[in-house]
Every structure is written in structure tokens, then in C-alpha cells.
Scaffold this motif. Structure first.
Motif, PDB file in Angstrom:
ATOM      1  N   VAL A  30       0.926  -1.243  -0.048  1.00 24.74           N
ATOM      2  CA  VAL A  30      -0.042   0.068  -0.102  1.00 24.74           C
ATOM      3  C   VAL A  30       0.875   1.156  -0.141  1.00 24.74           C
ATOM      4  N   ALA A  31       1.806   1.253   0.834  1.00 25.14           N
ATOM      5  CA  ALA A  31       2.943   2.501   0.959  1.00 25.14           C
ATOM      6  C   ALA A  31       3.376   2.844  -0.447  1.00 25.14           C
ATOM      7  N   GLY A  32       3.896   1.695  -0.908  1.00 24.19           N
ATOM      8  CA  GLY A  32       4.616   1.786  -2.262  1.00 24.19           C
ATOM      9  C   GLY A  32       3.767   2.297  -3.467  1.00 24.19           C
ATOM     10  N   THR A  33       2.297   1.776  -3.374  1.00 25.78           N
ATOM     11  CA  THR A  33       1.459   2.145  -4.428  1.00 25.78           C
ATOM     12  C   THR A  33       0.843   3.669  -4.257  1.00 25.78           C
ATOM     13  N   PHE A  34       0.865   4.024  -2.894  1.00 28.16           N
ATOM     14  CA  PHE A  34       0.349   5.660  -2.801  1.00 28.16           C
ATOM     15  C   PHE A  34       1.408   6.515  -3.113  1.00 28.16           C
ATOM     16  N   ARG A  35       2.826   5.836  -2.612  1.00 27.08           N
ATOM     17  CA  ARG A  35       3.897   6.800  -3.084  1.00 27.08           C
ATOM     18  C   ARG A  35       4.039   6.965  -4.401  1.00 27.08           C
ATOM     19  N   PHE A  36       3.821   5.941  -5.295  1.00 23.43           N
ATOM     20  CA  PHE A  36       3.893   5.846  -6.861  1.00 23.43           C
ATOM     21  C   PHE A  36       2.681   6.876  -7.377  1.00 23.43           C
ATOM     22  N   GLY A  37       1.535   6.900  -6.441  1.00 21.63           N
ATOM     23  CA  GLY A  37       0.439   7.862  -7.158  1.00 21.63           C
ATOM     24  C   GLY A  37       0.758   9.216  -6.647  1.00 21.63           C
ATOM     25  N   GLN A  38       1.371   9.531  -5.399  1.00 16.06           N
ATOM     26  CA  GLN A  38       1.656  10.891  -5.030  1.00 16.06           C
ATOM     27  C   GLN A  38       2.731  11.609  -6.051  1.00 16.06           C
ATOM     28  N   ILE A  39       3.918  10.627  -6.913  1.00 15.98           N
ATOM     29  CA  ILE A  39       4.973  10.998  -7.574  1.00 15.98           C
ATOM     30  C   ILE A  39       4.224  11.461  -8.873  1.00 15.98           C
ATOM     31  N   VAL A  40       3.276  10.496  -9.472  1.00 14.51           N
ATOM     32  CA  VAL A  40       2.451  10.729 -10.760  1.00 14.51           C
ATOM     33  C   VAL A  40       1.758  11.979 -10.500  1.00 14.51           C
ATOM     34  N   SER A  41       0.959  12.106  -9.535  1.00 18.20           N
ATOM     35  CA  SER A  41       0.241  13.295  -9.411  1.00 18.20           C
ATOM     36  C   SER A  41       0.744  14.681  -9.354  1.00 18.20           C
ATOM     37  N   ALA A  42       2.004  14.518  -8.516  1.00 14.24           N
ATOM     38  CA  ALA A  42       2.826  15.637  -8.537  1.00 14.24           C
ATOM     39  C   ALA A  42       3.321  16.139  -9.750  1.00 14.24           C
ATOM     40  N   SER A  43       3.689  15.070 -10.528  1.00 21.00           N
ATOM     41  CA  SER A  43       4.548  15.273 -11.900  1.00 21.00           C
ATOM     42  C   SER A  43       3.235  16.020 -12.919  1.00 21.00           C
ATOM     43  N   LEU A  44       1.906  15.176 -12.682  1.00 20.14           N
ATOM     44  CA  LEU A  44       1.013  16.037 -13.613  1.00 20.14           C
ATOM     45  C   LEU A  44       0.531  17.489 -13.126  1.00 20.14           C
ATOM     46  N   VAL A  45       0.752  17.879 -11.866  1.00 18.67           N
ATOM     47  CA  VAL A  45       0.224  19.063 -11.473  1.00 18.67           C
ATOM     48  C   VAL A  45       1.390  20.149 -11.806  1.00 18.67           C
ATOM     49  N   SER A  46       2.733  19.723 -11.809  1.00 18.26           N
ATOM     50  CA  SER A  46       3.737  20.544 -12.204  1.00 18.26           C
ATOM     51  C   SER A  46       3.624  20.741 -13.760  1.00 18.26           C
ATOM     52  N   LEU A  47       3.339  19.642 -14.542  1.00 22.29           N
ATOM     53  CA  LEU A  47       3.500  19.758 -15.927  1.00 22.29           C
ATOM     54  C   LEU A  47       1.876  20.842 -16.318  1.00 22.29           C
ATOM     55  N   ALA A  48       1.064  20.687 -15.610  1.00 20.99           N
ATOM     56  CA  ALA A  48      -0.294  21.507 -15.879  1.00 20.99           C
ATOM     57  C   ALA A  48      -0.055  22.953 -15.562  1.00 20.99           C
ATOM     58  N   HIS A  49       0.888  23.297 -14.398  1.00 21.73           N
ATOM     59  CA  HIS A  49       1.345  24.505 -13.996  1.00 21.73           C
ATOM     60  C   HIS A  49       2.204  25.088 -15.106  1.00 21.73           C
ATOM     61  N   GLY A  50       3.136  24.491 -15.640  1.00 21.95           N
ATOM     62  CA  GLY A  50       4.171  24.702 -16.598  1.00 21.95           C
ATOM     63  C   GLY A  50       3.393  25.240 -18.080  1.00 21.95           C
ATOM     64  N   THR A  51       2.411  24.393 -18.295  1.00 21.18           N
ATOM     65  CA  THR A  51       1.978  24.505 -19.513  1.00 21.18           C
ATOM     66  C   THR A  51       0.932  25.630 -19.802  1.00 21.18           C
ATOM     67  N   THR A  52       0.648  26.356 -18.438  1.00 23.93           N
ATOM     68  CA  THR A  52      -0.194  27.275 -18.539  1.00 23.93           C
ATOM     69  C   THR A  52       0.298  28.986 -18.741  1.00 23.93           C
TER      70      THR A  52
END
Length: 64
Positions: A30-52
């Protein structure tokens, strides 16, 4: 007016589903899955912020 209530209900439902799906799982998986999810979601938020951010051409940003 109803949007905060709808958002609260959706968040509560998602939290309940995440808890019920992971209640009996091993902590390590569970910890590994949630950690991976946090990395992916943070990357997508960073990408969305940069594209605006509008890009300026190099020629217009240089002072002459």
C-alpha cells in the motif's frame, strides 16, 4: 451553491473507497502504491502549471 457539497461528497466517497480497498492489504504494498501515486500526481500538477505559462520569443525578451 451546491458545488462545495458535491465536492465534499465526492472526496468522502473517494476516501472511503481508498480505505476499504487497502484495509486488508499489506502495509508495504500500500505504501509503495500510494508513493507512486503521489509522484505521478505531483508530476501532472507540475506539468499543468508549466503549460499555462505563456512563452515569449527570445527576440522580444532581449533588451537592445
Amino acid at each position: 451553491m451546491a458545488s462545495p457539497l458535491i465536492a465534499g461528497f465526492v472526496a468522502m466517497t473517494a476516501t472511503f473507497l481508498a480505505y476499504s480497498l487497502t484495509a486488508r492489504a499489506r502495509h508495504e504494498s500500500v505504501a509503495g502504491t500510494f508513493r507512486f501515486g503521489q509522484i505521478v500526481s505531483a508530476s501532472l500538477v507540475s506539468l499543468a502549471h508549466g503549460t499555462t505559462t505563456p512563452r515569449r520569443p527570445w527576440a522580444s525578451s532581449r533588451s537592445r
